[in-house]
Design a protein around this motif. Sequence first.
Motif, PDB file in Angstrom:
ATOM      1  N   ILE A 108       0.850  -1.180   0.000  1.00  0.00           N
ATOM      2  CA  ILE A 108       0.000   0.000   0.000  1.00  0.00           C
ATOM      3  C   ILE A 108       0.886   1.231   0.000  1.00  0.00           C
ATOM      4  O   ILE A 108       1.952   1.250   0.639  1.00  0.00           O
ATOM      5  N   THR A 109       0.462   2.251  -0.738  1.00  0.00           N
ATOM      6  CA  THR A 109       1.156   3.526  -0.785  1.00  0.00           C
ATOM      7  C   THR A 109       0.369   4.525   0.053  1.00  0.00           C
ATOM      8  O   THR A 109      -0.798   4.790  -0.227  1.00  0.00           O
TER       9      THR A 109
ATOM     10  N   VAL B 278      14.549   2.871  -4.174  1.00  0.00           N
ATOM     11  CA  VAL B 278      14.463   3.691  -2.962  1.00  0.00           C
ATOM     12  C   VAL B 278      13.286   4.662  -3.037  1.00  0.00           C
ATOM     13  O   VAL B 278      13.157   5.546  -2.194  1.00  0.00           O
ATOM     14  N   ARG B 279      12.438   4.504  -4.030  1.00  0.00           N
ATOM     15  CA  ARG B 279      11.264   5.354  -4.206  1.00  0.00           C
ATOM     16  C   ARG B 279      10.348   4.639  -5.202  1.00  0.00           C
ATOM     17  O   ARG B 279      10.703   3.605  -5.764  1.00  0.00           O
ATOM     18  N   THR B 280       9.174   5.199  -5.433  1.00  0.00           N
ATOM     19  CA  THR B 280       8.329   4.722  -6.518  1.00  0.00           C
ATOM     20  C   THR B 280       8.875   5.228  -7.849  1.00  0.00           C
ATOM     21  O   THR B 280       9.191   6.415  -7.996  1.00  0.00           O
ATOM     22  N   ASP B 281       9.013   4.310  -8.814  1.00  0.00           N
ATOM     23  CA  ASP B 281       9.334   4.657 -10.191  1.00  0.00           C
ATOM     24  C   ASP B 281       8.180   4.189 -11.072  1.00  0.00           C
ATOM     25  O   ASP B 281       7.673   3.075 -10.893  1.00  0.00           O
TER      26      ASP B 281
ATOM     27  N   TYR C  48       6.510   0.364  -9.107  1.00  0.00           N
ATOM     28  CA  TYR C  48       6.816  -0.371  -7.883  1.00  0.00           C
ATOM     29  C   TYR C  48       7.017   0.626  -6.757  1.00  0.00           C
ATOM     30  O   TYR C  48       7.288   1.809  -6.986  1.00  0.00           O
ATOM     31  N   CYS C  49       6.843   0.127  -5.548  1.00  0.00           N
ATOM     32  CA  CYS C  49       6.949   0.973  -4.366  1.00  0.00           C
ATOM     33  C   CYS C  49       7.658   0.180  -3.281  1.00  0.00           C
ATOM     34  O   CYS C  49       7.237  -0.934  -2.951  1.00  0.00           O
ATOM     35  N   PRO C  50       8.751   0.717  -2.705  1.00  0.00           N
ATOM     36  CA  PRO C  50       9.406   0.015  -1.598  1.00  0.00           C
ATOM     37  C   PRO C  50       8.483  -0.035  -0.383  1.00  0.00           C
ATOM     38  O   PRO C  50       7.799   0.938  -0.071  1.00  0.00           O
ATOM     39  N   THR C  51       8.447  -1.167   0.285  1.00  0.00           N
ATOM     40  CA  THR C  51       7.546  -1.337   1.434  1.00  0.00           C
ATOM     41  C   THR C  51       8.282  -1.679   2.730  1.00  0.00           C
ATOM     42  O   THR C  51       7.651  -1.886   3.758  1.00  0.00           O
TER      43      THR C  51
ATOM     44  N   THR D 206      11.671  -5.331   1.135  1.00  0.00           N
ATOM     45  CA  THR D 206      10.476  -5.689   0.367  1.00  0.00           C
ATOM     46  C   THR D 206       9.978  -4.515  -0.487  1.00  0.00           C
ATOM     47  O   THR D 206      10.255  -3.346  -0.212  1.00  0.00           O
ATOM     48  N   LEU D 207       9.218  -4.857  -1.498  1.00  0.00           N
ATOM     49  CA  LEU D 207       8.483  -3.884  -2.300  1.00  0.00           C
ATOM     50  C   LEU D 207       7.212  -4.534  -2.797  1.00  0.00           C
ATOM     51  O   LEU D 207       7.004  -5.742  -2.612  1.00  0.00           O
TER      52      LEU D 207
END
Length: 375
Positions: A46-47, A194-197, A209-212, A216-217
């Motif tokens: 989740i973002t 290290v961020r959403t791209d 993708y989003c790092p979680t 994990t991502l």
Amino acid sequence: MTSVSTVLVVGGGTAGNSLAVLLSRAGVEVDLVEVDPGWNVSGSGITLQGNALRVLREVGVWERVEADGFGFDDLGITTPDGTVVHVQRDLRAGGDDLPATVGMQRPRLQEILADAVRACGAGVRLGCTVTSLEQDGTGVDVAFTDGTTGRYDLVVAADGVNSAVREAIGITDRPEPTGMGVWRVPAPRPASVVRTDLAHGGPCFLAGYCPTGEDTLYAYLVEPGRGRDALDPASYADEMRRLAEGYGGAWKEIAGHITDPARVNYTWTQRLLVEGPWHRGRVVLAGDAAHACPPTIAQGAAMSLEDVLVLAELLTTRDTLDDALLTEYRDRRLPRVRMVVDNSVQLGTWMLEGNRDADAPGLIGRTMAALARLP
């Protein structure tokens, strides 16, 4: 001073759990029922943007979210082959003391909120929901699937986009598909992420993708919606991996981990906005039961969290529960929610149309600037 002494919350997701904590902390006696016996501890990632983090801080779980999630302030735009063409600083919509965004594993957020519900003293029944609601001028008599009954000053329907309570009280609005399908999967996080791209184009409208967390991502691919029977769930990993192979950069490593179909989720995006009143008597909607939108601005959970913050504020600072209070709640929320729903759908429409000249960054920027204001 509170306008209610007893409240039933139907639905133990992000909105319902947070409302249970906010009301219990104010001295309200809260029962929460959740039809899923496992308490919804599922999903990929989740973002959470700043305005969502602002509410989670009010709920009292920000420190755990910060520790278990992955905070960042930038958004990267790449070509399908992984070449970074732009990095922009995101607005800290929750204030300068919170990151612009935290990504985290959705099951972990649910666990944190469930722990907070248990700690606040609310009554919790899992594998249980409502079978009937009978109300009068002073309360609601509720029957449950476990054979018990109860009476409450207020019932809050936080039971999701396909809310059974919404239907039971005669609100006829229903979610509608927007034409897009989203693939999601959790995976190990490459050190480069290290961020959403976001990559526009390639086999899909959008690949992101989003790092979680530290290791994990979650990754997602947005494409035209397919029929419900178009794919066998046993083939989900193969199909998502096939689509992911059209992308470079970190996607090469991510695609290698898309092997278990049980960990891949495919859903249609939906639009919902209840245009009329959000309540009938002493039963009121909150969160996805009242509104839902595509994840194109990543504001679905944030809008649900803001709902319960506003509702809890009104219930715990007024001394009378009446139609005017519940109408004020809806009137405060509707313009902001409408903006998010409409703008999220517009971004999706531009994707479906292949409109490369649309001002998507401008629309997102204007939306986030508005959301930086308190709800």
